[in-house]
Write a protein that holds these residues in place. Structure first.
Motif, PDB file in Angstrom:
ATOM      1  N   SER A  41     135.301   3.557   8.752  1.00 29.46           N
ATOM      2  CA  SER A  41     135.794   2.818   9.911  1.00 29.46           C
ATOM      3  C   SER A  41     134.631   2.280  10.728  1.00 29.46           C
ATOM      4  O   SER A  41     133.579   2.913  10.823  1.00 29.46           O
ATOM      5  CB  SER A  41     136.642   3.735  10.796  1.00 29.46           C
ATOM      6  N   ASP A  42     134.855   1.113  11.341  1.00 30.04           N
ATOM      7  CA  ASP A  42     133.813   0.563  12.215  1.00 30.04           C
ATOM      8  C   ASP A  42     134.161   0.731  13.690  1.00 30.04           C
ATOM      9  O   ASP A  42     133.509   0.152  14.558  1.00 30.04           O
ATOM     10  CB  ASP A  42     133.524  -0.903  11.885  1.00 30.04           C
ATOM     11  N   ASP A  43     135.225   1.515  13.979  1.00 29.53           N
ATOM     12  CA  ASP A  43     135.464   1.923  15.365  1.00 29.53           C
ATOM     13  C   ASP A  43     134.808   3.290  15.565  1.00 29.53           C
ATOM     14  O   ASP A  43     133.996   3.709  14.744  1.00 29.53           O
ATOM     15  CB  ASP A  43     136.969   1.940  15.689  1.00 29.53           C
ATOM     16  N   ASP A  44     135.137   3.999  16.627  1.00 30.29           N
ATOM     17  CA  ASP A  44     134.476   5.286  16.857  1.00 30.29           C
ATOM     18  C   ASP A  44     135.360   6.463  16.443  1.00 30.29           C
ATOM     19  O   ASP A  44     135.334   7.519  17.062  1.00 30.29           O
ATOM     20  CB  ASP A  44     134.029   5.417  18.317  1.00 30.29           C
ATOM     21  N   SER A  45     136.129   6.272  15.363  1.00 22.15           N
ATOM     22  CA  SER A  45     137.009   7.336  14.869  1.00 22.15           C
ATOM     23  C   SER A  45     136.253   8.627  14.586  1.00 22.15           C
ATOM     24  O   SER A  45     136.654   9.716  15.001  1.00 22.15           O
ATOM     25  CB  SER A  45     137.729   6.884  13.594  1.00 22.15           C
ATOM     26  N   CYS A  46     135.153   8.507  13.866  1.00 20.47           N
ATOM     27  CA  CYS A  46     134.406   9.708  13.467  1.00 20.47           C
ATOM     28  C   CYS A  46     133.781  10.407  14.673  1.00 20.47           C
ATOM     29  O   CYS A  46     133.807  11.636  14.767  1.00 20.47           O
ATOM     30  CB  CYS A  46     133.330   9.343  12.444  1.00 20.47           C
ATOM     31  N   GLU A  47     133.248   9.625  15.591  1.00 19.24           N
ATOM     32  CA  GLU A  47     132.645  10.215  16.782  1.00 19.24           C
ATOM     33  C   GLU A  47     133.703  10.931  17.615  1.00 19.24           C
ATOM     34  O   GLU A  47     133.461  12.002  18.183  1.00 19.24           O
ATOM     35  CB  GLU A  47     131.956   9.130  17.606  1.00 19.24           C
ATOM     36  N   MET A  48     134.893  10.342  17.688  1.00 12.83           N
ATOM     37  CA  MET A  48     135.991  10.970  18.422  1.00 12.83           C
ATOM     38  C   MET A  48     136.350  12.316  17.807  1.00 12.83           C
ATOM     39  O   MET A  48     136.531  13.319  18.515  1.00 12.83           O
ATOM     40  CB  MET A  48     137.211  10.044  18.436  1.00 12.83           C
ATOM     41  N   ILE A  49     136.457  12.363  16.483  1.00 12.12           N
ATOM     42  CA  ILE A  49     136.796  13.627  15.812  1.00 12.12           C
ATOM     43  C   ILE A  49     135.710  14.672  16.074  1.00 12.12           C
ATOM     44  O   ILE A  49     136.000  15.832  16.396  1.00 12.12           O
ATOM     45  CB  ILE A  49     136.976  13.407  14.296  1.00 12.12           C
ATOM     46  N   LYS A  50     134.474  14.281  15.958  1.00 10.48           N
ATOM     47  CA  LYS A  50     133.364  15.224  16.165  1.00 10.48           C
ATOM     48  C   LYS A  50     133.347  15.751  17.598  1.00 10.48           C
ATOM     49  O   LYS A  50     133.041  16.924  17.832  1.00 10.48           O
ATOM     50  CB  LYS A  50     132.038  14.538  15.853  1.00 10.48           C
ATOM     51  N   THR A  51     133.671  14.900  18.554  1.00 14.62           N
ATOM     52  CA  THR A  51     133.612  15.294  19.962  1.00 14.62           C
ATOM     53  C   THR A  51     134.841  16.072  20.390  1.00 14.62           C
ATOM     54  O   THR A  51     134.730  17.134  21.009  1.00 14.62           O
ATOM     55  CB  THR A  51     133.475  14.037  20.854  1.00 14.62           C
ATOM     56  N   ARG A  52     136.008  15.566  20.067  1.00 16.74           N
ATOM     57  CA  ARG A  52     137.244  16.185  20.562  1.00 16.74           C
ATOM     58  C   ARG A  52     137.758  17.293  19.661  1.00 16.74           C
ATOM     59  O   ARG A  52     138.404  18.229  20.127  1.00 16.74           O
ATOM     60  CB  ARG A  52     138.323  15.115  20.749  1.00 16.74           C
ATOM     61  N   PHE A  53     137.514  17.191  18.350  1.00 19.67           N
ATOM     62  CA  PHE A  53     138.036  18.177  17.401  1.00 19.67           C
ATOM     63  C   PHE A  53     136.902  18.691  16.514  1.00 19.67           C
ATOM     64  O   PHE A  53     136.893  18.477  15.300  1.00 19.67           O
ATOM     65  CB  PHE A  53     139.136  17.547  16.537  1.00 19.67           C
ATOM     66  N   PRO A  54     135.929  19.359  17.097  1.00 16.73           N
ATOM     67  CA  PRO A  54     134.717  19.742  16.353  1.00 16.73           C
ATOM     68  C   PRO A  54     134.955  20.722  15.207  1.00 16.73           C
ATOM     69  O   PRO A  54     134.125  20.827  14.299  1.00 16.73           O
ATOM     70  CB  PRO A  54     133.822  20.358  17.434  1.00 16.73           C
ATOM     71  N   THR A  55     136.077  21.455  15.215  1.00 17.00           N
ATOM     72  CA  THR A  55     136.331  22.433  14.151  1.00 17.00           C
ATOM     73  C   THR A  55     137.034  21.809  12.942  1.00 17.00           C
ATOM     74  O   THR A  55     137.180  22.467  11.909  1.00 17.00           O
ATOM     75  CB  THR A  55     137.190  23.592  14.684  1.00 17.00           C
ATOM     76  N   ILE A  56     137.467  20.566  13.059  1.00 17.58           N
ATOM     77  CA  ILE A  56     138.158  19.905  11.948  1.00 17.58           C
ATOM     78  C   ILE A  56     137.144  19.448  10.900  1.00 17.58           C
ATOM     79  O   ILE A  56     136.062  18.954  11.225  1.00 17.58           O
ATOM     80  CB  ILE A  56     138.976  18.707  12.472  1.00 17.58           C
ATOM     81  N   LYS A  57     137.503  19.612   9.643  1.00 15.91           N
ATOM     82  CA  LYS A  57     136.649  19.161   8.557  1.00 15.91           C
ATOM     83  C   LYS A  57     136.724  17.638   8.470  1.00 15.91           C
ATOM     84  O   LYS A  57     137.797  17.061   8.265  1.00 15.91           O
ATOM     85  CB  LYS A  57     137.099  19.789   7.235  1.00 15.91           C
ATOM     86  N   LEU A  58     135.607  16.973   8.642  1.00 12.65           N
ATOM     87  CA  LEU A  58     135.542  15.514   8.617  1.00 12.65           C
ATOM     88  C   LEU A  58     134.708  15.064   7.430  1.00 12.65           C
ATOM     89  O   LEU A  58     133.573  15.496   7.243  1.00 12.65           O
ATOM     90  CB  LEU A  58     134.930  14.978   9.912  1.00 12.65           C
ATOM     91  N   ILE A  59     135.286  14.181   6.622  1.00 10.98           N
ATOM     92  CA  ILE A  59     134.583  13.596   5.476  1.00 10.98           C
ATOM     93  C   ILE A  59     134.381  12.118   5.770  1.00 10.98           C
ATOM     94  O   ILE A  59     135.343  11.380   5.969  1.00 10.98           O
ATOM     95  CB  ILE A  59     135.382  13.783   4.173  1.00 10.98           C
ATOM     96  N   GLU A  60     133.137  11.678   5.808  1.00  7.91           N
ATOM     97  CA  GLU A  60     132.824  10.291   6.143  1.00  7.91           C
ATOM     98  C   GLU A  60     132.413   9.533   4.881  1.00  7.91           C
ATOM     99  O   GLU A  60     131.301   9.682   4.391  1.00  7.91           O
ATOM    100  CB  GLU A  60     131.700  10.240   7.179  1.00  7.91           C
ATOM    101  N   ASN A  61     133.326   8.720   4.364  1.00 13.27           N
ATOM    102  CA  ASN A  61     132.996   7.888   3.214  1.00 13.27           C
ATOM    103  C   ASN A  61     132.124   6.717   3.648  1.00 13.27           C
ATOM    104  O   ASN A  61     132.265   6.207   4.755  1.00 13.27           O
ATOM    105  CB  ASN A  61     134.274   7.359   2.541  1.00 13.27           C
ATOM    106  N   LYS A  62     131.256   6.296   2.778  1.00 12.70           N
ATOM    107  CA  LYS A  62     130.322   5.215   3.091  1.00 12.70           C
ATOM    108  C   LYS A  62     130.902   3.839   2.812  1.00 12.70           C
ATOM    109  O   LYS A  62     130.267   2.822   3.091  1.00 12.70           O
ATOM    110  CB  LYS A  62     129.015   5.408   2.307  1.00 12.70           C
ATOM    111  N   GLU A  63     132.111   3.806   2.249  1.00 12.87           N
ATOM    112  CA  GLU A  63     132.808   2.550   2.014  1.00 12.87           C
ATOM    113  C   GLU A  63     134.305   2.820   2.042  1.00 12.87           C
ATOM    114  O   GLU A  63     134.741   3.978   1.983  1.00 12.87           O
ATOM    115  CB  GLU A  63     132.401   1.946   0.677  1.00 12.87           C
ATOM    116  N   ASN A  64     135.085   1.749   2.138  1.00 14.39           N
ATOM    117  CA  ASN A  64     136.534   1.886   2.086  1.00 14.39           C
ATOM    118  C   ASN A  64     136.942   2.023   0.626  1.00 14.39           C
ATOM    119  O   ASN A  64     137.014   1.029  -0.103  1.00 14.39           O
ATOM    120  CB  ASN A  64     137.213   0.672   2.727  1.00 14.39           C
ATOM    121  N   VAL A  65     137.217   3.240   0.207  1.00 16.81           N
ATOM    122  CA  VAL A  65     137.508   3.515  -1.203  1.00 16.81           C
ATOM    123  C   VAL A  65     138.988   3.402  -1.521  1.00 16.81           C
ATOM    124  O   VAL A  65     139.401   3.654  -2.647  1.00 16.81           O
ATOM    125  CB  VAL A  65     136.982   4.912  -1.605  1.00 16.81           C
TER     126      VAL A  65
END
Length: 387
Positions: A41-65
């Motif tokens: 994503s090119d919005d701040d989805s990942c940053e939001m998850i890291k900040t608000r839900f730090p215990t959730i497992k987040l996988i950041e793909n480098k492309e839209n697969v």
């Protein structure tokens, strides 16, 4: 671990936040995990998850697969006996997973379990239960025969109209926005077929489950909101991918002839084009005033400044149970529900009870600084920031 919830996200940051909040509430008493897979994503989805839900497992793909591969990546990291594939533009009730898991545990030869869907205005979404889109069933859908003969078993197979929206039973196909199944079955089948980028992947997985002599179930004893318009923009790329997806499904599972292929290509084009036109032709409502249901009277002042409209306050202690009844004809009034004092289950029930009443809604998620909602399933929703 009993359950892993896989949420694949692509550029729907605010809907993702609302979704995760509801899922967390629904998993309070379940041994479980949430896995968010982000497709670059090119919005701040990942940053939001890291900040608000730090215990959730987040996988950041480098492309839209794509949808299939993105979910397969998430399931590969899952530990639950069951998995739930869940769209980020959904809201679940606090007891959704408890009810669905209890139902699943009672079934023999279980395939996939789906539940009842409504849109952001409380309208039932018939695609949450479907029949196998054989060439004949696809024909009845494209020609609109299922609408002309809604009670016909012959013409009503596309939306599994042998079952009412509130009737539990076996169906062929379930939608990828909510699919609960055993993780080992998903792995046995190889997950979603990665040769399909999106759109027919849920058809394909559901159909392959049936081929293992297992049963898929529609379970409407819990309802979720699927905003739907958030997942897909109805543009030229949508039409192209929709056509390719249907061609993929037919080539994989049915013997088809050139004339039928041409018919399906033409039909798919007009079907997807009509969806785009529906979204464009809808006139967005501009509320003249708002009704806030909360216990926080100070919130009225803030919303009045932000919305630049009259905001009436209704105390939930005395008026909670009559949210929809006094305003059934007030189509220029929008209702705002404060999630700090209204549960997700109550929110869903309020929308469901307002079906076809012309009401529109926004929710203020707990500890969030935005209002969010969607008036219908053919357009993107609206986010109003409160900063």
């Amino acid at each position: 671990m009993q359950l892993s919830v896989i949420i694949l996200n692509y550029n729907v940051r605010y809907f993702l936040e609302l979704c995760v909040l509801s899922v967390q509430s629904a998993l309070t008493n379940i041994d479980s995990e949430i896995i968010v897979v982000d497709n670059n994503s090119d919005d701040d989805s990942c940053e939001m998850i890291k900040t608000r839900f730090p215990t959730i497992k987040l996988i950041e793909n480098k492309e839209n697969v794509g949808f299939p591969k993105g979910n397969n990546i998430g399931v590969d990291q899952a530990n639950g006996e069951y998995i739930c594939i869940l769209n980020p533009d959904t809201v679940v009730a606090e007891d959704t997973f408890i009810k669905v898991l209890a139902f699943a545990e009672k079934q023999q030869n279980l395939g996939i379990v789906g539940c009842k869907f409504i849109d952001g205005s409380g309208n039932f979404l018939p695609e949450c239960k479907r029949g196998t889109p054989t060439p004949w069933v696809a024909f009845t859908k494209i020609m609109g025969l299922h609408k002309l003969f809604p009670n016909s078993r012959i013409f009503g197979k596309y939306y599994a109209q042998h079952l009412s929206e509130n009737e539990t039973g076996k169906v062929d196909i379930l939608v990828g926005a909510f699919m609960l199944m055993k993780r080992n079955l998903y792995q046995e089948l190889g997950g979603f077929d990665e040769d399909c980028f999106m759109y027919s992947d849920d058809f394909d997985l559901s159909y392959r489950v049936l081929q293992t002599a297992r049963s898929n179930y529609y379970f409407p004893e819990t309802t979720i909101i699927h905003y739907k318009g958030e997942s897909t923009v109805k543009d030229g790329a949508y039409m192209k991918r929709f056509q390719e997806a249907m061609q993929f499904f037919y080539k994989k599972h049915f013997k088809v002839y050139p004339l039928f292929t041409l018919f399906m290509k033409t039909g798919s084009y007009f079907f997807s084009f009509s969806k785009r036109v529906q979204g464009q032709s809808i006139i967005k409502k501009n509320p003249k005033s708002y009704l806030l249901y909360s216990l926080d009277e100070e919130l009225v002042k803030k919303l009045t400044v932000i919305l630049q409209k009259k905001v009436s306050f209704h105390n939930l202690k005395t008026e909670k149970m009559v949210i929809s009844s006094p305003y059934r004809s007030a189509k220029e009034v929008e209702i705002i529900l404060d999630n700090e004092f209204i549960s997700f289950k109550e929110y869903i029930a309020i929308l469901e009870s307002s079906e076809n009443k012309g009401l529109t809604f926004k929710i203020l998620p707990k500890n969030a600084n935005f209002l969010i909602g969607s008036n219908n399933s053919n357009e993107r929703g609206e986010i109003i920031k409160m900063e």
